[in-house]
Scaffold this active site. Sequence first.
Site, PDB file in Angstrom:
ATOM      1  N   ALA A 117     -20.707  13.339  53.123  1.00 49.70           N
ATOM      2  CA  ALA A 117     -22.008  13.712  52.473  1.00 49.70           C
ATOM      3  C   ALA A 117     -22.704  12.645  51.844  1.00 49.70           C
ATOM      4  O   ALA A 117     -22.104  11.629  51.446  1.00 49.70           O
ATOM      5  CB  ALA A 117     -21.474  14.761  51.332  1.00 49.70           C
TER       6      ALA A 117
ATOM      7  N   LYS B 182     -17.991   8.795  34.774  1.00 47.58           N
ATOM      8  CA  LYS B 182     -18.387   9.576  35.647  1.00 47.58           C
ATOM      9  C   LYS B 182     -17.039  10.537  36.217  1.00 47.58           C
ATOM     10  O   LYS B 182     -16.017  10.122  36.506  1.00 47.58           O
ATOM     11  CB  LYS B 182     -18.816   8.841  36.805  1.00 47.58           C
ATOM     12  CG  LYS B 182     -19.122   9.847  38.168  1.00 47.58           C
ATOM     13  CD  LYS B 182     -20.265  10.840  37.715  1.00 47.58           C
ATOM     14  CE  LYS B 182     -20.665  11.670  39.012  1.00 47.58           C
ATOM     15  NZ  LYS B 182     -21.388  11.018  39.949  1.00 47.58           N
TER      16      LYS B 182
ATOM     17  N   ASP C 162     -29.342   9.221  44.030  1.00 50.31           N
ATOM     18  CA  ASP C 162     -27.955   9.663  44.736  1.00 50.31           C
ATOM     19  C   ASP C 162     -27.957   9.169  46.010  1.00 50.31           C
ATOM     20  O   ASP C 162     -27.576   9.821  46.994  1.00 50.31           O
ATOM     21  CB  ASP C 162     -27.636  11.223  44.525  1.00 50.31           C
ATOM     22  CG  ASP C 162     -26.006  11.306  45.039  1.00 50.31           C
ATOM     23  OD1 ASP C 162     -25.253  10.504  45.140  1.00 50.31           O
ATOM     24  OD2 ASP C 162     -25.959  12.690  45.395  1.00 50.31           O
TER      25      ASP C 162
ATOM     26  N   HIS D 233     -28.742   6.900  39.087  1.00 51.96           N
ATOM     27  CA  HIS D 233     -27.539   7.593  39.950  1.00 51.96           C
ATOM     28  C   HIS D 233     -27.662   6.687  41.223  1.00 51.96           C
ATOM     29  O   HIS D 233     -28.486   7.350  41.872  1.00 51.96           O
ATOM     30  CB  HIS D 233     -27.458   9.053  40.062  1.00 51.96           C
ATOM     31  CG  HIS D 233     -26.231   9.800  40.742  1.00 51.96           C
ATOM     32  ND1 HIS D 233     -25.713  10.723  40.311  1.00 51.96           N
ATOM     33  CD2 HIS D 233     -25.723   9.154  41.739  1.00 51.96           C
ATOM     34  CE1 HIS D 233     -24.635  10.938  41.330  1.00 51.96           C
ATOM     35  NE2 HIS D 233     -24.755  10.162  42.154  1.00 51.96           N
TER      36      HIS D 233
ATOM     37  N   HIS E 242     -24.392   5.719  54.728  1.00 55.22           N
ATOM     38  CA  HIS E 242     -23.183   5.960  55.654  1.00 55.22           C
ATOM     39  C   HIS E 242     -23.520   5.396  56.883  1.00 55.22           C
ATOM     40  O   HIS E 242     -24.830   5.533  57.468  1.00 55.22           O
ATOM     41  CB  HIS E 242     -22.656   7.418  55.760  1.00 55.22           C
ATOM     42  CG  HIS E 242     -21.992   8.045  54.534  1.00 55.22           C
ATOM     43  ND1 HIS E 242     -20.851   7.776  53.919  1.00 55.22           N
ATOM     44  CD2 HIS E 242     -22.725   8.738  53.508  1.00 55.22           C
ATOM     45  CE1 HIS E 242     -20.642   8.668  52.951  1.00 55.22           C
ATOM     46  NE2 HIS E 242     -21.445   9.100  52.649  1.00 55.22           N
TER      47      HIS E 242
ATOM     48  N   HIS F 109     -25.432   4.723  44.472  1.00 56.73           N
ATOM     49  CA  HIS F 109     -24.267   4.346  45.284  1.00 56.73           C
ATOM     50  C   HIS F 109     -24.621   3.000  46.103  1.00 56.73           C
ATOM     51  O   HIS F 109     -25.704   2.933  46.896  1.00 56.73           O
ATOM     52  CB  HIS F 109     -23.582   5.418  46.377  1.00 56.73           C
ATOM     53  CG  HIS F 109     -23.222   6.620  45.672  1.00 56.73           C
ATOM     54  ND1 HIS F 109     -22.250   6.927  45.163  1.00 56.73           N
ATOM     55  CD2 HIS F 109     -24.225   7.787  45.216  1.00 56.73           C
ATOM     56  CE1 HIS F 109     -22.036   7.860  44.669  1.00 56.73           C
ATOM     57  NE2 HIS F 109     -23.176   8.327  44.841  1.00 56.73           N
ATOM     58  N   VAL F 110     -24.008   2.001  45.939  1.00 52.85           N
ATOM     59  CA  VAL F 110     -24.491   0.883  46.596  1.00 52.85           C
ATOM     60  C   VAL F 110     -23.241   0.324  47.403  1.00 52.85           C
ATOM     61  O   VAL F 110     -23.194  -0.849  48.104  1.00 52.85           O
ATOM     62  CB  VAL F 110     -24.982  -0.496  45.857  1.00 52.85           C
ATOM     63  CG1 VAL F 110     -26.300  -0.072  45.245  1.00 52.85           C
ATOM     64  CG2 VAL F 110     -23.783  -0.644  44.567  1.00 52.85           C
ATOM     65  N   ARG F 111     -21.964   1.093  47.530  1.00 51.52           N
ATOM     66  CA  ARG F 111     -20.988   0.687  48.391  1.00 51.52           C
ATOM     67  C   ARG F 111     -20.323  -0.496  48.118  1.00 51.52           C
ATOM     68  O   ARG F 111     -20.292  -0.930  46.929  1.00 51.52           O
ATOM     69  CB  ARG F 111     -21.136   0.795  49.738  1.00 51.52           C
ATOM     70  CG  ARG F 111     -21.762   2.128  50.100  1.00 51.52           C
ATOM     71  CD  ARG F 111     -21.194   3.286  49.634  1.00 51.52           C
ATOM     72  NE  ARG F 111     -21.612   4.631  50.397  1.00 51.52           N
ATOM     73  CZ  ARG F 111     -21.332   5.773  49.670  1.00 51.52           C
ATOM     74  NH1 ARG F 111     -20.809   6.122  48.633  1.00 51.52           N
ATOM     75  NH2 ARG F 111     -21.736   6.651  50.422  1.00 51.52           N
TER      76      ARG F 111
ATOM     77  N   HIS G  66     -27.493  14.977  39.853  1.00 49.27           N
ATOM     78  CA  HIS G  66     -28.280  15.651  40.835  1.00 49.27           C
ATOM     79  C   HIS G  66     -28.257  16.990  40.680  1.00 49.27           C
ATOM     80  O   HIS G  66     -27.917  17.908  41.681  1.00 49.27           O
ATOM     81  CB  HIS G  66     -27.380  15.234  42.041  1.00 49.27           C
ATOM     82  CG  HIS G  66     -26.127  15.103  42.163  1.00 49.27           C
ATOM     83  ND1 HIS G  66     -25.273  16.130  41.689  1.00 49.27           N
ATOM     84  CD2 HIS G  66     -25.115  14.152  42.580  1.00 49.27           C
ATOM     85  CE1 HIS G  66     -24.013  15.685  41.833  1.00 49.27           C
ATOM     86  NE2 HIS G  66     -23.797  14.240  42.236  1.00 49.27           N
TER      87      HIS G  66
END
Length: 339
Positions: A255, A94, A239, A12, A243, A14-16, A167
């Site tokens: 978040a 997802k 996860d 899981h 940011h 996130h690499v934007r 998560h």
Amino acid sequence: MEITLFDPIDAHLHVRENALLKAVLRYSSEPFSAAVIMPNLSKPLINTPTTLEYEEEILNHSSNFKPLMSLYFNDGLTLEELQRAQEKGVRFLKLYPKGMTTNAQNGTSDLLGEKTLEILENAQKLGFILCIHAEQAGFCLDKEFLCHSVLETFALSFPKLKIIIEHLSDWRSIALIEKHDNLYATLTLHHISMTLDDLLGGSLNPHCFCKPLIKTKKDQERLLSLALKAHPKISFGSDSAPHFISKKHSANIPAGIFSAPILLPALCELFEKHNALENLQAFISDNAKKIYALDNLPAKKVRLSKTPFIVPTHTLCLNEKIAILRGGETLSWNIQEIA
């Protein structure tokens, strides 16, 4: 003391996108063989072409790394679109309940609606894996628990569909996983090592704010127990979600916890502390290979030793800072070699 981990997998991640992707991707693509890539971009990955474009962007900025792409669950996922995605190697859907997390404003509002169930039926037929942000509207610490009835309905209605509770954050969800053969889960570093005290026990720490929330000591301890014994229905999913500090220090805090730079050293430290290092390989890789039926991944060996690692406070992107989890602290383990 040393340990070598083989083919780490982040289930899981996130690499934007764009410049931010270029700044953060290496923290995952270098030590990990593969990662399940989340589709909740500013323009979500709602179809096969957008998903493949994003995959290409990731591949262009990494090497010896396999991004496992996912589609953002939406009403446009017809049988034909799912077949098209499957033919291109996309195996994950997802599902975001509407409004429950970052970029979930386009999520699913009726989780048990006719269209949702139709898509899930087709996904089951084609052998997709459903990853779900399992929260529903309600008191913030109960949102995952309030989603249990939906999870049970999915598990019973689609017994051949693998369903991943992403998560996992609430100890009350453990019984669901043990009850239903087709329910699995991922665990993050922060949910197995932190509690609400880290977020707001002293001064409010926006860099520990995530969804689902880190919860009570009981939740943390019960979830940690699952990880330490490498429960066969649990895989590691960070996860990690970067940011900019300017956003994290704003009046409307997004978040997400950026943990990618410390994952393997921090997990070694945690597992050693609880005399469970022998189970880390299963938690970080072997379980995911079995659950997701992964093969032909890039081979990697990551050698870590018990030597101090001073965690950088931040990384940079376009002259903006991104805070790193546990920045400024010293971990007792560090990566020595990646081969």
